[in-house]
Scaffold this motif. Structure first.
Motif, PDB file in Angstrom:
ATOM      1  N   UNK A   1       0.808  -1.216   0.000  1.00 53.71           N
ATOM      2  CA  UNK A   1       0.000   0.000   0.000  1.00 53.71           C
ATOM      3  C   UNK A   1       0.846   1.274   0.000  1.00 53.71           C
ATOM      4  N   UNK A   2       1.814   1.298   0.900  1.00 50.04           N
ATOM      5  CA  UNK A   2       2.542   2.548   1.124  1.00 50.04           C
ATOM      6  C   UNK A   2       4.004   2.510   0.707  1.00 50.04           C
ATOM      7  N   UNK A   3       4.493   1.314   0.445  1.00 49.00           N
ATOM      8  CA  UNK A   3       5.913   1.241   0.104  1.00 49.00           C
ATOM      9  C   UNK A   3       6.134   0.216  -0.993  1.00 49.00           C
ATOM     10  N   UNK A   4       7.326   0.226  -1.523  1.00 46.56           N
ATOM     11  CA  UNK A   4       7.669  -0.749  -2.526  1.00 46.56           C
ATOM     12  C   UNK A   4       9.098  -1.208  -2.322  1.00 46.56           C
ATOM     13  N   UNK A   5       9.454  -2.313  -2.959  1.00 46.35           N
ATOM     14  CA  UNK A   5      10.841  -2.746  -2.933  1.00 46.35           C
ATOM     15  C   UNK A   5      11.307  -2.786  -4.392  1.00 46.35           C
ATOM     16  N   UNK A   6      12.328  -2.005  -4.665  1.00 52.91           N
ATOM     17  CA  UNK A   6      12.899  -1.990  -6.012  1.00 52.91           C
ATOM     18  C   UNK A   6      14.028  -3.010  -6.034  1.00 52.91           C
ATOM     19  N   UNK A   7      13.948  -3.926  -6.997  1.00 57.36           N
ATOM     20  CA  UNK A   7      14.991  -4.952  -7.092  1.00 57.36           C
ATOM     21  C   UNK A   7      15.754  -4.758  -8.405  1.00 57.36           C
ATOM     22  N   UNK A   8      17.058  -4.709  -8.283  1.00 49.93           N
ATOM     23  CA  UNK A   8      17.895  -4.406  -9.442  1.00 49.93           C
ATOM     24  C   UNK A   8      18.988  -5.430  -9.641  1.00 49.93           C
ATOM     25  N   UNK A   9      19.277  -5.713 -10.909  1.00 49.39           N
ATOM     26  CA  UNK A   9      20.523  -6.421 -11.215  1.00 49.39           C
ATOM     27  C   UNK A   9      21.341  -5.429 -12.029  1.00 49.39           C
ATOM     28  N   UNK A  10      22.566  -5.164 -11.578  1.00 49.62           N
ATOM     29  CA  UNK A  10      23.412  -4.188 -12.271  1.00 49.62           C
ATOM     30  C   UNK A  10      24.780  -4.796 -12.552  1.00 49.62           C
ATOM     31  N   UNK A  11      25.574  -4.085 -13.339  1.00 52.26           N
ATOM     32  CA  UNK A  11      26.888  -4.642 -13.669  1.00 52.26           C
ATOM     33  C   UNK A  11      27.883  -4.533 -12.509  1.00 52.26           C
ATOM     34  N   UNK A  12      27.689  -3.514 -11.632  1.00 52.58           N
ATOM     35  CA  UNK A  12      28.626  -3.374 -10.509  1.00 52.58           C
ATOM     36  C   UNK A  12      27.845  -3.282  -9.194  1.00 52.58           C
TER      37      UNK A  12
END
Lengths: 433, 143
Positions: free
Chosen positions: B40-51
């Motif tokens: 509702x109020x928050x989110x989790x951003x999930x990333x795959x990056x090179x570094x």
């Protein structure tokens, strides 16, 4: 109608004599019967014989909430527990709750002052009252109950909650008087409308509202929503519960029953009395209580006091509506909430000093809402939403079980809670009180 | 064979995603995959990056709450039923998928998916035994 005309309309000089006599006996009584208090008085270098008139009250030390908590449960009592007829408890901050005890005579006193309250609000014997304050450890319900019985009202001990049933009782029994928190009264009006009852058709003509601070604006809302006169009642469990002061029909300050509860209004920093009519912290001495008499109890409530005779004929001093607190306590739906209680819960869950903030709001026609914002620390952060929601739920449940009031919990990003000089602002009160 | 995912706590507020992406862009960190899970109020951003390590240090310095999770990038045959086949294998071996999302991939015949398992090592063993290609950090650089 004035319940106890002799005491409530007494000439000031006469009243002063009674107060002086009562204070002398009180200090002697406490010194003899409460070892903890006696030690406190001795340490302060005060002996009962130093107290001659009510003006000597300034020589006595203050009593604070911590004195009660530190002597949990019965340490400050002046009577043995076998002489105590009734015990009430209010929620604690981080540790012990506050326990108060009444002897049989104290219960008579409670009934007496609550009868004064009810009459002051406009009740007459034979009226019916719906008591929608909580019954139980909270003093609201039973205090009203005893006073109503004392003055000859028919009592409906409805207690709080079950709004539809409250409304049905009102429609079918037609009580003329309603006692509850002001926000619950507005909430009931909304519920009434939603099931097709016009609040102005309600049988309640007199409202006696208390257990939380409320404003003139809220009075206007209550009196225009219902066809009633909305009056303010003041009290606190440490002194007696409801029954310390009450507005009469002139609604020009709350009459404080100073023959039994002696008021002083002080500068909370210096402890010295402020000028009549200036704001300060209300301090009360229970002149005649036996079970748990208190000397110069710091209520932490900010009021102004005036001593002129009221148009209603009462000579008792009148206090203004509570305009604030000297500590960080907030009252939500009649329940006392200290930020430290929330801190304690979070500390237990996170294991570190939490950053949090309480936001209290009251939407029109609704009950107070308490939202707890908690900054997410790395320690409790998870990549899985269900774990974060589980955490929110866990915090919510634990806070609710300690406070006994519903809360919303919202996780927020770090450093979003405003900090001033390194200290976070713990409470944001958005209510228009 | 496992990859590192960065998870970041974000409130549902305007511009927060933009802030993270700009920050990574300014620091020449390349996004390989991302997904946002929200409540509702928050989110989790999930990333795959090179570094990933460098990116995490930068994000934390800016006050974001971030942590690292081991995930598994799986090459799924890019044809109807391709994913079902992989899932069937996992299901047969009682391997639970916490969540999954796709790669931001360049034109190719392969479909790359990111899986979050409770136990990534077991999952990798099972996948490999069933001839499903698991993509490692080295292959990532080549992407």
């Amino acid at each position: 109608m004035i319940w106890n005309e002799k005491m409530e309309c007494m000439k000031p000089e006469e009243l002063k004599n009674i107060q002086s006599e009562r204070l002398r006996s009180l200090v002697a009584y406490i010194h003899k019967n409460s070892p903890a208090y006696a030690a406190k008085l001795d340490a302060f270098g005060i002996s009962p014989k130093d107290i001659k008139t009510i003006d000597d009250i300034k020589k006595l030390p203050f009593t604070v909430k911590d004195d009660l908590r530190d002597s949990y449960p019965f340490g400050l009592f002046s009577r043995q527990i076998k002489d105590i007829s009734e015990i009430h408890v209010s929620s604690g901050t981080t540790g012990n709750p506050t326990v108060v005890g009444y002897t049989k005579d104290d219960l008579k006193l409670w009934a007496e002052v609550m009868a004064r309250v009810l009459c002051c609000a406009g009740a007459v014997p034979g009226d019916m009252i719906q008591v929608a304050y909580g019954y139980g450890l909270f003093t609201g319900g039973l205090g009203f109950h005893y006073g109503a019985l004392e003055m000859g009202l028919s009592v409906i001990p409805a207690s709080s909650g079950q709004t539809k049933r409250q409304l049905k009782i009102m429609q079918d029994f037609k009580p003329r008087i309603l006692g509850c928190t002001p926000s619950y009264a507005l909430y009931m009006a909304e519920e009434a409308k939603s099931i097709g009852i016009k609040p102005r058709d309600a049988s309640w003509k007199i409202g006696i509202f208390g257990a939380e601070p409320w404003s003139e604006g809220m009075r206007k809302a209550l009196e225009s929503t219902y066809d009633m006169i909305a009056t303010d009642v003041y009290g606190l469990s440490e002194i007696i519960g409801p029954g310390v002061a009450q507005e009469c029909q002139h609604k020009n300050g709350l009459h404080l029953f100073s023959d039994v509860f002696y008021p002083e209004v002080i500068d909370p920093k210096t402890g010295t009395e402020v000028k009549e009519g200036s704001k300060g912290e209300l301090v009360i001495t229970t002149l005649t209580k036996q079970g748990l008499p208190l000397i110069r109890y710091r209520t932490r409530d900010i009021v102004a006091i005036k001593y002129e005779k009221c148009k209603c004929g009462r000579t008792s001093p009148r206090i203004s509506k509570i305009s604030g607190r000297t500590d960080d306590m907030i009252i939500v739906r009649g329940i006392n909430v200290f930020p430290s209680q929330i801190e304690h819960v979070l500390l237990g869950i996170e294991g570190t000093q939490p950053h949090y903030q309480l936001v209290v709001d009251r939407k029109v026609g609704d009950l107070d809402e308490l939202e707890v914002l908690v900054e997410v620390e790395e320690k409790i952060f998870s990549d899985e939403i269900k774990k974060l929601r589980g955490l929110e739920e866990k915090i919510k449940k634990e806070i609710e079980s300690i406070l006994g009031v519903l809360v919303k919990v919202r996780l927020v990003e770090p450093r979003t809670i405003e900090r001033s000089e390194g200290k976070a602002k713990r409470v944001i009160d958005k209510r228009v009180l | 064979m496992k990859l590192i995912q960065i998870s970041i706590f974000l409130e549902n507020k305007k511009g927060r995603l933009l802030e993270v992406c700009s920050l990574l862009g300014e620091n020449k960190i390349n996004l390989r995959a991302l997904t946002v899970a929200e409540s509702d109020n928050f989110g989790v951003l999930r990333l795959v990056v090179d570094k990933p390590q460098e990116a995490t240090t930068i994000l934390k310095a800016k006050g974001f709450v971030a942590n690292l999770t081991e995930i598994v990038a799986v090459e799924v045959p890019d044809k109807p039923g391709g994913l079902a086949e992989v899932l069937r294998i996992l299901s047969k071996h009682n391997i639970n998928v916490e969540y999954m999302y796709g790669f931001l991939e360049r034109a190719s015949t392969r479909a790359l998916l990111v899986f979050r398992f409770d136990n990534p090592d077991t999952a990798i063993e099972v996948l490999k035994a069933n001839k499903i290609r698991v993509v490692g950090q080295k292959d990532m650089r080549a992407l």
